[in-house]
Write a protein that holds these residues in place. Structure first.
Motif, PDB file in Angstrom:
ATOM      1  N   UNK A  19      54.185  34.306   1.315  1.00 59.37           N
ATOM      2  CA  UNK A  19      55.211  35.253   0.712  1.00 59.37           C
ATOM      3  C   UNK A  19      54.569  36.101  -0.654  1.00 59.37           C
ATOM      4  N   UNK A  20      53.874  35.580  -1.226  1.00 60.61           N
ATOM      5  CA  UNK A  20      53.338  36.108  -2.370  1.00 60.61           C
ATOM      6  C   UNK A  20      51.961  35.919  -2.688  1.00 60.61           C
ATOM      7  N   UNK A  34      43.953  40.047   4.305  1.00 60.52           N
ATOM      8  CA  UNK A  34      45.692  39.633   4.228  1.00 60.52           C
ATOM      9  C   UNK A  34      46.262  40.209   5.638  1.00 60.52           C
ATOM     10  N   UNK A  35      45.391  40.563   6.579  1.00 57.52           N
ATOM     11  CA  UNK A  35      45.725  40.908   7.868  1.00 57.52           C
ATOM     12  C   UNK A  35      46.741  40.071   8.590  1.00 57.52           C
ATOM     13  N   UNK A  36      48.172  40.554   8.998  1.00 58.16           N
ATOM     14  CA  UNK A  36      48.997  39.976   9.762  1.00 58.16           C
ATOM     15  C   UNK A  36      49.716  38.806   8.821  1.00 58.16           C
ATOM     16  N   UNK A  37      49.780  39.098   7.419  1.00 58.69           N
ATOM     17  CA  UNK A  37      50.758  38.351   6.633  1.00 58.69           C
ATOM     18  C   UNK A  37      51.971  39.144   6.629  1.00 58.69           C
ATOM     19  N   UNK A  38      52.880  38.559   7.661  1.00 58.35           N
ATOM     20  CA  UNK A  38      54.085  39.246   8.255  1.00 58.35           C
ATOM     21  C   UNK A  38      54.913  39.112   6.975  1.00 58.35           C
ATOM     22  N   UNK A  39      54.998  38.036   6.213  1.00 59.25           N
ATOM     23  CA  UNK A  39      55.990  37.866   5.323  1.00 59.25           C
ATOM     24  C   UNK A  39      55.892  38.110   3.994  1.00 59.25           C
ATOM     25  N   UNK A  40      54.618  38.714   3.863  1.00 57.14           N
ATOM     26  CA  UNK A  40      54.156  39.130   2.438  1.00 57.14           C
ATOM     27  C   UNK A  40      55.278  39.981   1.959  1.00 57.14           C
ATOM     28  N   UNK A  41      55.805  39.863   0.615  1.00 55.05           N
ATOM     29  CA  UNK A  41      56.773  40.532   0.053  1.00 55.05           C
ATOM     30  C   UNK A  41      56.392  40.926  -1.452  1.00 55.05           C
TER      31      UNK A  41
END
Length: 439
Positions: A302-303, A318-325
């Motif tokens: 997430x972070x 950080x590829x495919x870090x779908x929830x990174x906000x």
């Protein structure tokens, strides 16, 4: 019912494999004293070891092993618990071992499910492979400081083992050494440790945190897999190789503290070892490089808090870090960072419209003009003392910094080192408090 059947099947299959791997020895001994069988040690005419009575007779009750025994008018030192000496002695309820014991041989206490505790003697140097495997009622084990080597699967399937101290001097936790120790609480790993083997602590379901010492170089495949209650993981400075499945199944993970300063580049089909509940990553302020693919496929990340010390970010980091906000990047000039050859791959799959990028004051324009950061849309300036990065300094920031100092709570990205002295202390709490008051 399904879980119980699966567990029983696992035990049956594993024990069958163990018996194939270490065949039971012949039922021969050289002499007996007070109901205990002894065998001569071939390379030492003054020493003997405890051995099995036979293939059909087993030790029962409370056993006391003496430091020396007499036979034919000669005194012998008892220096070892021999291979399979007490295997399948389910009726043995306790055992006392003398300080003369230097070695516990492979399979020595296999399947001794009548044992609930054992104090291993000071002076013991090695614990053999499968030594205590399937002692499923063993709750406490005292390992002395003299032990230097613990064999593979030594304590595997000790379902009730609650605590254990691994002494300084041990350099490797081997294959499945503590696997299936489901009641085992957090283990303090020795500073001497250099490698953690495949499935070393898999299915240790009571762990809440894992702290990898700085001397550890390698974390093996599924080393901490299915430690489902782990919420915090700290990776030491020395880690160079980490398996993509090292923490597979740690579903409640909340924060990863990454301090490895020389981790090797990840290649091939590598996927991030960190997958869990929505979690945060804090990069240590001595780290200069984030290796390629390190957080690839970390869907629940997430972070991420990236210190100014980072000078290189690899491909697909950080590829495919779908929830990174939330990304906090502390480098005042992103052009000072070296990036992988494929710039777009670094944040490929991240929602660049919704992900907020926090950067030092006055640097938004240079970030917007620099790949791969220029792909993002929402940039905000880090405010001194804004610990939770919500854009303002409030009482919540003071409390969060206070918790960070007292409890090492790094569950959200933050401007931790507010006073810039290189460490997080009570002075940082005071600084945040003064900022809040306008001092």
């Amino acid at each position: 019912m399904k879980t119980k059947i699966h567990t029983q099947f696992y035990k049956v299959m594993l024990l069958a494999a163990l018996l194939v791997a270490i065949a039971l020895p012949c039922s021969a001994y050289d002499f007996m004293v007070d109901g205990i069988a002894y065998g001569f040690v071939s390379n030492d005419s003054t020493a003997v070891q405890v051995v099995p009575i036979s293939k059909t007779e087993y030790y029962t009750g409370d056993i006391v092993v003496l430091a020396t025994v007499e036979h034919d008018g000669k005194s012998y030192n008892v220096t070892a618990i021999g291979m399979h000496a007490f295997t399948f002695c389910s009726g043995m309820t306790s055992i006392e071992l003398p300080s003369s014991i230097k070695t516990i041989e492979p399979g020595a206490f296999m399947n001794c499910y009548g044992l609930t505790s054992i104090d291993l003697p000071e002076g013991l140097e090695s614990i053999g492979n499968l030594a205590f495997v399937a002692c499923e009622n063993l709750e406490t084990v005292t390992i002395p400081s003299t032990v230097q080597d613990i064999g593979y699967m030594a304590f595997n399937m000790n379902f009730k083992l609650r605590q254990i101290t691994i002494p300084e001097g041990v350099e490797v936790i081997k294959y499945m050494t503590f696997s299936e120790c489901r009641a085992l609480k957090d283990v303090v790993l020795p500073q001497s440790l250099k490698a953690i083997g495949t499935q070393a602590f898999s299915n240790c379901k009571q762990f809440s945190m894992v702290v990898i010492p700085d001397a550890v170089v390698e974390i093996g495949n599924e080393a901490f897999s299915n430690c489902e209650n782990v919420t915090e993981i700290t990776i030491g400075k020395g880690v160079k190789n980490i398996s993509s499945n090292a923490f597979n199944g740690c579903a409640r993970m909340e924060v990863v503290k990454w301090n490895a300063v020389a981790c090797e580049e990840n290649e091939g089909d590598f996927q991030s070892p960190f997958k869990g509940n929505m979690f945060a990553v804090v990069i240590g302020n001595e780290v200069q490089r984030i290796p390629a693919q390190l957080f690839n496929y970390a869907y629940e990340l997430g972070s991420i808090d990236i210190p100014a010390s980072v000078k290189e970010i690899g491909n697909n980091a950080f590829e495919n870090c779908l929830s990174l906000s939330t990304i906090v990047s502390r480098n005042p000039d992103p052009n000072l960072i070296s990036y992988g050859s494929d710039l777009e791959s670094i944040f490929n799959g991240v929602n660049k419209e919704k992900c907020v990028v926090w950067v030092p004051a006055g640097t938004i324009d240079v970030y917007k003009a620099t790949m791969p950061w220029s792909q993002f849309e929402d940039f905000r300036e880090i405010v001194d003392g804004d610990i939770n990065c919500d854009g303002a300094v409030t009482a919540a920031d003071v409390m969060m910094q206070y918790n960070r100092v007292l409890n090492s709570d790094y569950s959200q990205p933050a401007t931790c080192d507010v006073d810039g002295d290189g460490s997080i202390t009570s002075a940082d709490v005071t600084t945040v408090y003064n900022i809040l008051l306008g001092n």
